[in-house]
Design a protein around this motif. Sequence first.
Motif, mmCIF file in Angstrom:
data_model
loop_
_atom_site.group_PDB
_atom_site.id
_atom_site.type_symbol
_atom_site.label_atom_id
_atom_site.label_comp_id
_atom_site.label_asym_id
_atom_site.label_seq_id
_atom_site.Cartn_x
_atom_site.Cartn_y
_atom_site.Cartn_z
ATOM 1 N N ARG A 168 58.653 84.881 9.030
ATOM 2 C CA ARG A 168 58.612 85.403 8.217
ATOM 3 C C ARG A 168 59.122 85.520 7.391
ATOM 4 O O ARG A 168 58.952 86.102 6.502
ATOM 5 C CB ARG A 168 58.187 86.510 9.466
ATOM 6 N N GLU A 218 46.701 82.151 -1.153
ATOM 7 C CA GLU A 218 47.045 83.132 -0.540
ATOM 8 C C GLU A 218 46.118 83.332 0.258
ATOM 9 O O GLU A 218 46.993 83.874 1.279
ATOM 10 C CB GLU A 218 46.377 84.474 -1.733
ATOM 11 N N GLN A 219 44.969 83.173 0.743
ATOM 12 C CA GLN A 219 44.569 83.758 1.837
ATOM 13 C C GLN A 219 45.542 82.993 3.363
ATOM 14 O O GLN A 219 45.998 83.367 4.462
ATOM 15 C CB GLN A 219 43.339 82.369 2.277
ATOM 16 N N MET A 260 48.923 82.150 3.037
ATOM 17 C CA MET A 260 50.122 82.986 3.449
ATOM 18 C C MET A 260 49.590 84.341 4.034
ATOM 19 O O MET A 260 50.430 84.698 4.739
ATOM 20 C CB MET A 260 50.668 83.449 2.150
ATOM 21 N N ARG A 261 48.221 84.692 3.671
ATOM 22 C CA ARG A 261 48.130 86.349 4.522
ATOM 23 C C ARG A 261 48.347 85.553 6.811
ATOM 24 O O ARG A 261 48.824 86.736 7.364
ATOM 25 C CB ARG A 261 47.172 86.671 3.859
ATOM 26 N N THR A 262 47.861 84.210 6.275
ATOM 27 C CA THR A 262 47.306 84.332 8.143
ATOM 28 C C THR A 262 48.382 83.803 8.490
ATOM 29 O O THR A 262 48.654 84.158 9.259
ATOM 30 C CB THR A 262 46.447 82.687 7.924
ATOM 31 N N ALA A 285 51.535 84.818 7.963
ATOM 32 C CA ALA A 285 52.272 86.105 7.836
ATOM 33 C C ALA A 285 52.086 86.767 9.612
ATOM 34 O O ALA A 285 52.872 87.465 9.896
ATOM 35 C CB ALA A 285 52.693 86.550 6.426
ATOM 36 N N SER A 286 50.639 86.706 9.418
ATOM 37 C CA SER A 286 50.135 87.308 10.746
ATOM 38 C C SER A 286 49.942 87.304 11.263
ATOM 39 O O SER A 286 50.035 87.328 13.111
ATOM 40 C CB SER A 286 48.552 88.439 10.137
ATOM 41 N N GLN A 325 56.637 83.390 -1.159
ATOM 42 C CA GLN A 325 55.921 84.554 -1.289
ATOM 43 C C GLN A 325 56.740 84.463 -2.986
ATOM 44 O O GLN A 325 56.063 85.195 -4.287
ATOM 45 C CB GLN A 325 55.841 86.093 -1.141
#
Length: 259
Positions: A204, A187-188, A190-192, A194-195, A211
Motif C-alpha cells: 500500500r 485509475e480503476q 489502482m482502486r482495486t 489499494a482495496s 499514485q
Amino acid sequence: MQRRTLLLAGLSTGLALPAHARIAQLGDAIDKAGAQRMLSQRMGKAWLGQLQPELAPRARQVLDDSAARFEQQLRELLAFAPTPEIAGSYKALLSRFGDYRTLLLSRPDREQVNELLKRSGEVLNLAHVATTQLQERSSAATARLVNLSGRQRMLSQRLALYFLARQQGARVDLVQRETLKSSNEFEQAMRTLASAPEATPAIRDNLALAQGQWVFLKSALGSQSPTAQAAGDVFSASENLLAVMETVTGQFARELGQG
C-alpha cells in the motif's frame, strides 16, 4: 545498429538459459509474462522517442534495454510453459514479435507511426492472452493481483506511446480514445489494488507512491505541445511510474509464491 541487430537476433540461436534465469514459480511467471505486455509498448515509445533529437540518446538506450529484456524473458517463458496451449501462445508471440522487431530495427520515420501502433498492439494482445492463461493456472486471488498490477506497467507505457505518436502525426481521435480508455483503466485498477485484502502495508505504501507518480504523468499527458520538452516530460514521467509499479508487481508475485 550492429549492436542492436545482434541483440535482437538471439531467439533464433537456441541458446540455453543460465540456471539463475529459469522461472521456478508461477508468481514469477505471471510477473514476467505481464512485463512482456509493458515492453511491447515501451519499445514503441522508445522508437518514437528517437524522433526528438534531445530525447534520442535516452530513447535508444531504453529501446536496447527493453528489447534485451523482452527476448530474455520470452526464452524463459517458453521454457517454463506448463501446458501445450501456453507454449503455443508463446510461439505465436515469438512469430509476431519477428514482424515488430523488423520495424524496431528500422530508422525511425513518422510515416511508419501507424504501422508501429499496429504491430505493437498485436504483440501486446498476444502477450496478454498468455499472461491470462498463466494467471488461470492459480486459484489464488493474489494471482489476479499480480496480473492486474503488472498491467498497470503496460498502461503507463501505452499512454506515453500514444502521446508521442500524436506528436508524430497519428490520428487525434485515435489517440484521444486510447488515452481516455487507458487512463480510466489505470485509475480503476489502482482502486482495486489499494482495496485488496492481500495488499500488505508495504504494498500500500508503494501504491501511494505510484499514485503520486500517476499525477505527474497525467499532468504531462495533458500538454498539447509538439515540443521535445513535452515529449521528455511524458517519457520521464512514464518511466518513473513504471519503476514503482515494477516494485508493486514484484511484491504481489512474492506474496503469491509464499501463499
